[in-house]
Motif scaffolding. Structure first.
Motif, short mmCIF file in Angstrom:
data_model
loop_
_atom_site.label_atom_id
_atom_site.label_comp_id
_atom_site.label_asym_id
_atom_site.label_seq_id
_atom_site.Cartn_x
_atom_site.Cartn_y
_atom_site.Cartn_z
N GLU A 58 0.85 -1.19 0.00
CA GLU A 58 0.00 0.00 0.00
C GLU A 58 0.89 1.24 0.00
O GLU A 58 1.69 1.43 0.90
CB GLU A 58 -0.91 0.02 1.24
CG GLU A 58 -1.87 -1.13 1.30
CD GLU A 58 -3.00 -1.01 0.30
OE1 GLU A 58 -3.38 0.12 -0.05
OE2 GLU A 58 -3.49 -2.06 -0.15
N ILE A 60 1.30 5.60 -0.56
CA ILE A 60 0.63 6.89 -0.47
C ILE A 60 1.67 7.99 -0.67
O ILE A 60 2.83 7.82 -0.29
CB ILE A 60 -0.11 7.06 0.87
CG1 ILE A 60 -0.96 8.32 0.86
CG2 ILE A 60 0.85 7.03 2.04
CD1 ILE A 60 -1.95 8.39 2.00
N ARG A 77 -2.67 7.61 -4.02
CA ARG A 77 -2.46 6.39 -3.25
C ARG A 77 -2.75 5.22 -4.16
O ARG A 77 -3.52 5.35 -5.11
CB ARG A 77 -3.29 6.36 -1.98
CG ARG A 77 -4.74 6.50 -2.14
CD ARG A 77 -5.52 6.55 -0.81
NE ARG A 77 -4.82 5.93 0.26
CZ ARG A 77 -4.81 6.36 1.52
NH1 ARG A 77 -5.50 7.41 1.85
NH2 ARG A 77 -4.14 5.74 2.46
N ALA A 78 -2.11 4.10 -3.87
CA ALA A 78 -2.29 2.93 -4.74
C ALA A 78 -1.83 1.66 -4.04
O ALA A 78 -1.02 1.70 -3.12
CB ALA A 78 -1.51 3.12 -6.03
N THR A 79 -2.38 0.57 -4.52
CA THR A 79 -1.94 -0.75 -4.10
C THR A 79 -1.12 -1.34 -5.23
O THR A 79 -1.48 -1.22 -6.40
CB THR A 79 -3.16 -1.66 -3.82
OG1 THR A 79 -3.95 -1.05 -2.79
CG2 THR A 79 -2.72 -3.04 -3.37
N LEU A 89 -0.24 -0.94 -10.44
CA LEU A 89 -0.70 -0.09 -9.35
C LEU A 89 -2.15 0.26 -9.62
O LEU A 89 -2.53 0.54 -10.76
CB LEU A 89 0.09 1.23 -9.31
CG LEU A 89 1.49 1.23 -8.76
CD1 LEU A 89 2.15 2.58 -9.04
CD2 LEU A 89 1.47 0.96 -7.27
N TYR A 90 -2.97 0.29 -8.58
CA TYR A 90 -4.36 0.72 -8.72
C TYR A 90 -4.75 1.50 -7.48
O TYR A 90 -4.49 1.05 -6.36
CB TYR A 90 -5.30 -0.47 -8.89
CG TYR A 90 -6.74 -0.04 -9.03
CD1 TYR A 90 -7.23 0.42 -10.24
CD2 TYR A 90 -7.58 -0.05 -7.92
CE1 TYR A 90 -8.54 0.85 -10.36
CE2 TYR A 90 -8.90 0.38 -8.05
CZ TYR A 90 -9.36 0.82 -9.26
OH TYR A 90 -10.65 1.26 -9.38
N GLY A 91 -5.35 2.69 -7.67
CA GLY A 91 -5.74 3.46 -6.50
C GLY A 91 -6.47 4.74 -6.85
O GLY A 91 -7.11 4.84 -7.90
N SER A 92 -6.36 5.74 -5.97
CA SER A 92 -7.06 7.01 -6.14
C SER A 92 -6.05 8.15 -6.36
O SER A 92 -4.94 8.11 -5.86
CB SER A 92 -7.94 7.31 -4.93
OG SER A 92 -7.17 7.42 -3.76
N TRP A 93 -6.50 9.16 -7.12
CA TRP A 93 -5.68 10.29 -7.54
C TRP A 93 -6.51 11.54 -7.35
O TRP A 93 -7.65 11.61 -7.83
CB TRP A 93 -5.33 10.09 -9.01
CG TRP A 93 -4.50 11.15 -9.66
CD1 TRP A 93 -4.93 12.36 -10.13
CD2 TRP A 93 -3.11 11.08 -9.96
NE1 TRP A 93 -3.90 13.05 -10.70
CE2 TRP A 93 -2.76 12.28 -10.61
CE3 TRP A 93 -2.13 10.12 -9.76
CZ2 TRP A 93 -1.48 12.54 -11.05
CZ3 TRP A 93 -0.85 10.39 -10.19
CH2 TRP A 93 -0.53 11.58 -10.83
N GLN A 100 -9.81 7.55 -10.30
CA GLN A 100 -9.19 6.26 -10.12
C GLN A 100 -8.03 6.24 -11.10
O GLN A 100 -8.14 6.77 -12.20
CB GLN A 100 -10.16 5.12 -10.44
CG GLN A 100 -11.37 5.09 -9.53
CD GLN A 100 -10.99 4.94 -8.07
OE1 GLN A 100 -10.25 4.04 -7.70
NE2 GLN A 100 -11.48 5.84 -7.24
N TRP A 102 -4.61 3.76 -12.66
CA TRP A 102 -3.94 2.47 -12.67
C TRP A 102 -2.73 2.57 -13.59
O TRP A 102 -2.71 3.33 -14.55
CB TRP A 102 -4.86 1.34 -13.08
CG TRP A 102 -5.55 1.49 -14.38
CD1 TRP A 102 -5.18 0.98 -15.59
CD2 TRP A 102 -6.77 2.21 -14.63
NE1 TRP A 102 -6.07 1.34 -16.56
CE2 TRP A 102 -7.06 2.09 -16.00
CE3 TRP A 102 -7.63 2.96 -13.82
CZ2 TRP A 102 -8.18 2.68 -16.57
CZ3 TRP A 102 -8.75 3.54 -14.39
CH2 TRP A 102 -9.01 3.39 -15.74
#
Length: 113
Positions: A58, A60, A77-79, A89-93, A100, A102
């Motif tokens: 994870e 950030i 942030r992303a996983t 990577l996938y997460g929020s921006w 979202q 990726w």
């Protein structure tokens, strides 16, 4: 993770409310200390992203973009998902709203540029 940095290139996408943007990862480096830095390009803009591993896989951090001498920035942030044919990577921006995002990452020996 080993004691040396991993280098990546690949593709990046953002999506919010049906609108999507795509770009390229010109370079990404995953460092042994858990820092993940990326240079992204889309529609003539260059983004620098610095993420730090918060917990296992994870990440950030923040992004920065310079446009005609004006700097903008936000959070990301992303996983990190690992696969046999590459990582993702996938997460929020956060940029003028929430997106979202990726990133498809392919490990490389050397960067093209």
């Amino acid at each position: 993770m080993g004691s040396s940095s991993k280098k990546y290139e690949g593709a990046v996408s953002w999506c919010a409310f049906g609108d999507a943007e795509e770009g390229d990862v010109t370079r990404a480096i995953l460092r042994p200390n858990g820092e993940l830095v990326l240079d992204l390009t889309t529609q003539g803009y260059v983004y620098s992203v610095a993420l730090k591993e918060k917990s296992v896989q994870e990440y950030i951090g923040n992004w920065f973009c310079l446009d005609n001498g004006v700097e903008s920035s936000g959070t990301a942030r992303a996983t990190l998902y690992r696969g046999t044919r590459g990582d993702m990577l996938y997460g929020s921006w956060s940029e003028d709203g929430r997106y979202q995002w990726w990133v498809e990452l392919v490990e490389v020996e050397n960067f093209r540029s």
